[in-house]
Motif scaffolding. Structure first.
Motif, PDB file in Angstrom:
ATOM      1  N   ARG A  86      43.743 -45.003  25.118  1.00 38.02           N
ATOM      2  CA  ARG A  86      44.330 -43.972  25.984  1.00 38.02           C
ATOM      3  C   ARG A  86      43.239 -43.260  26.783  1.00 38.02           C
ATOM      4  N   THR A  87      42.071 -43.110  26.172  1.00 36.96           N
ATOM      5  CA  THR A  87      40.956 -42.464  26.862  1.00 36.96           C
ATOM      6  C   THR A  87      40.590 -43.244  28.120  1.00 36.96           C
ATOM      7  N   ILE A  90      45.011 -37.063  25.977  1.00 36.03           N
ATOM      8  CA  ILE A  90      44.537 -37.551  24.678  1.00 36.03           C
ATOM      9  C   ILE A  90      45.143 -36.711  23.555  1.00 36.03           C
ATOM     10  N   ALA A 120      43.663 -34.245  19.055  1.00 35.31           N
ATOM     11  CA  ALA A 120      44.831 -35.118  18.826  1.00 35.31           C
ATOM     12  C   ALA A 120      45.265 -35.015  17.369  1.00 35.31           C
ATOM     13  N   SER A 130      48.899 -37.083  23.486  1.00 35.88           N
ATOM     14  CA  SER A 130      49.483 -38.418  23.613  1.00 35.88           C
ATOM     15  C   SER A 130      50.257 -38.822  22.359  1.00 35.88           C
ATOM     16  N   VAL A 181      41.925 -34.461  28.896  1.00 34.77           N
ATOM     17  CA  VAL A 181      41.622 -34.574  27.469  1.00 34.77           C
ATOM     18  C   VAL A 181      42.719 -33.909  26.640  1.00 34.77           C
ATOM     19  N   TYR A 213      35.879 -36.019  25.437  1.00 32.15           N
ATOM     20  CA  TYR A 213      36.826 -36.974  24.865  1.00 32.15           C
ATOM     21  C   TYR A 213      36.679 -37.040  23.343  1.00 32.15           C
ATOM     22  N   LEU A 266      43.577 -44.109  20.412  1.00 30.06           N
ATOM     23  CA  LEU A 266      43.075 -42.978  21.205  1.00 30.06           C
ATOM     24  C   LEU A 266      42.026 -43.423  22.221  1.00 30.06           C
ATOM     25  N   SER A 315      43.137 -42.586  30.710  1.00 26.85           N
ATOM     26  CA  SER A 315      43.007 -41.220  31.174  1.00 26.85           C
ATOM     27  C   SER A 315      41.827 -41.086  32.141  1.00 26.85           C
TER      28      SER A 315
END
Lengths: 270, 281
Positions: free
Chosen positions: A113-114, A83, A166, A86, A79, A159, A110, A117
């Motif tokens: 990307r989660t 995240i 982020a 990132s 995370v 997350y 995001l 991840s």
């Protein structure tokens, strides 16, 4: 929307596997960190059982305790680094502004990307579990399905928190130490490597405020039979509350910070 | 006269690179913060794990003492961590120094200058040494006041063991920088090398718990002697005669790794110039 999410996830997966040495080291490195813990446990054991540890936790199997902590801790790191950090990588590569010019909701970047991840971390954890079984004789007992079920709201909440984080990284721009230290502290204070009851009182208070502490604790109670801090039903309610709060607040915080950065014109700066 | 000029030029370039690296370091406040914050945090996991393993009434301490010779697990772990942190910082700094220049596209330009290339690397080593000394000082203060760590033995002997260990670590660091230029991958190489030391050198545990084959490997690594020797002197008050073997082993490692480091650097230098791979990444 789903097409966008999958496209982002696919792009990240392609990038991940383009660096095969790094991909392999995502499995090898946790084993290298776990090995000293295994031997530390043996240093305090009599006939293979950590008696002092059993008095604290209810299990003499120190290695399994620390392995489960390490696997759940991998999601915390994912995370923060995958995240939270990132956007900083996109800033450094100079592609953030052009990506954000596309007609796609910013939060979708995001969420995409989660997904990557989650997939990558789960693959890594599977590799670490396999290696631990081969090298250290790890075997899991107890209701695995129930443990996974209780992990889900914790991961979703984490997350959600990652979205807000982020945003913070976007605002700070140079945030290596922030990410590194935050990830380490949240992992340690959640009891990644020890029962939180050994902490000094001031640190234990912080630890007991973190919902992740109850996630780690509940999974260990289910799989290893350790003494839980809270009854499992109560822990589950805490984690579901954490999930709802973090998903809503994380999304809102990210959107607010993103607007501030666009107004300031600092998106491309690093 | 020629030699004197070469030495003077070499020292000049070392100083220039060291100053440049320190200016760059200072420009990123978060790097500076990291030097101060990690010594406070890093021992957390191992020390609290050991506290949990010892048990609420210290019922497992006798098992640890039987293997390690001490019940002071905090001091025992801290000595191992200090030495490992030194190695880790050296590998990161020297490994990423050449690699970063390669990736920024400045390595070829730097190597075209009529100065000693080894001097360039040694300049980075000097700045790293200074930063590591600050880190070590902060660590010792933090360990003293947060974790109650005390050196009870001979300070001079502890320092001698540390200096010999540092020399061996810098030899490894220089060889490592060459390896990174050759392999073109700094992160994975750091993870691998520091991981090997972490697993085999008894950083947080007594070597007696290792299987036989792992103990044989551990004898081939300098940090094993550093950690064991410093623990004996600093924590148990061992004298010169008790650690003569450690001193001899560390001196030998220092000579071998420094020579190997310089040879590896020269060899890599020639190889990348011949193959034209200096700027590749």
């Amino acid at each position: 929307m789903i097409g966008t999410l999958l496209a982002i996830a696919r792009k990240d997966l392609i990038m991940f596997f383009r660096y095969p040495i790094n991909a392999v080291f995502r499995i090898v490195e946790p084993i290298m960190w776990l090995t000293p813990a295994f031997f530390l446990g043996r240093g305090f054991s009599v006939d293979g059982t950590a008696t002092g540890f059993a008095a604290y936790t209810g299990t003499g199997d120190f290695f399994s305790f620390i392995l489960l902590g390490s696997l759940l801790g991998a999601y915390i790191s994912a995370v923060f680094w995958g995240i939270g950090y990132s956007l900083k990588m996109e800033m450094d590569s100079g592609v953030l502004e052009s990506n954000w010019m596309t007609p796609v909701p910013r939060l979708a970047f995001l969420v995409g990307r989660t997904l990557t991840s989650l997939v990558v971390t789960t693959l890594n954890c599977t590799g670490v579990l396999l290696a631990s079984w081969l090298l250290f004789g790890f075997s899991a007992g107890g209701p695995v399905g129930k443990a996974m079920l209780i992990t889900l709201p914790m991961l979703a909440g984490l997350y959600g928190f990652g979205f807000a984080f982020a945003g913070l990284v976007l605002l700070m721009r140079d945030a290596n130490t922030l990410v590194d230290v935050s990830s380490f502290l949240v992992g340690e204070l959640s009891g990644r490597g020890f029962p939180v009851t050994v902490l000094p009182r001031a640190l234990m208070v912080i630890s007991l405020v973190l919902p992740t502490t109850y996630g780690f604790d509940a999974v260990r109670a289910l799989l290893l039979g350790t003494k839980p801090l809270l009854p499992l039903g109560v822990a589950a309610v805490v984690l579901v509350g954490f999930m709802v709060a973090m998903l809503v607040l994380g999304g809102m915080a990210f959107s607010a910070i993103e607007r501030v950065c666009r107004a300031r014109g600092t998106l491309g700066m690093h | 006269m020629g030699i004197l000029k070469r030495v003077r030029d070499g020292l000049g370039i070392m100083l220039a690179v060291a100053v440049k690296e320190l200016i760059q370091f200072r420009r990123y406040p978060s790097w500076v913060i990291a030097v101060f914050i990690w010594p406070l945090l890093f021992p957390m996991m191992s020390v609290f794990s050991a506290r949990a393993l010892a048990g609420p009434e210290g019922q497992a301490l006798h098992a640890f003492a039987a293997l390690s010779g001490t019940t002071d697990y905090t001091g025992y772990i801290i000595v191992g961590l200090v030495m490992w942190m030194w190695l880790n910082m050296t590998l990161w700094t020297l490994g990423s120094f050449m690699r970063s220049e390669q990736m920024r596209g400045t390595l070829e330009a730097t190597w075209l200058c009529p100065v000693s290339r080894l001097g360039v690397l040694l300049g980075a080593t000097c700045s790293q040494l200074l930063i590591s000394m600050v880190n070590l000082t902060v660590s010792l203060i933090a360990f003293r006041y947060i974790w109650g760590f005390r050196i009870v033995g001979n300070l001079g002997l502890t320092a001698l063991l540390f200096i010999l260990s540092a020399a061996a670590v810098y030899g490894l660091g220089i060889a490592f920088a060459s390896l990174v230029m050759w392999v073109k991958e700094a992160n994975a190489m750091v993870f691998l090398v520091r991981g090997l030391f972490m697993v085999f050198c008894g950083m947080t545990y007594p070597l007696a718990v290792l299987p036989g084959w792992m103990r044989i490997v551990s004898r081939g690594l300098p940090l094993t002697y550093s950690i064991d020797g410093i623990r004996a002197v600093a924590l148990a008050g061992a004298g010169l005669a008790d650690v003569m073997g450690h001193i001899a082993a560390l001196a030998a490692f220092a000579v071998v790794t420094l020579v190997a480091g310089f040879v590896a650097f020269r060899w890599t230098e020639r190889r990348v110039l011949r193959t034209g791979a200096l700027g590749h990444y």
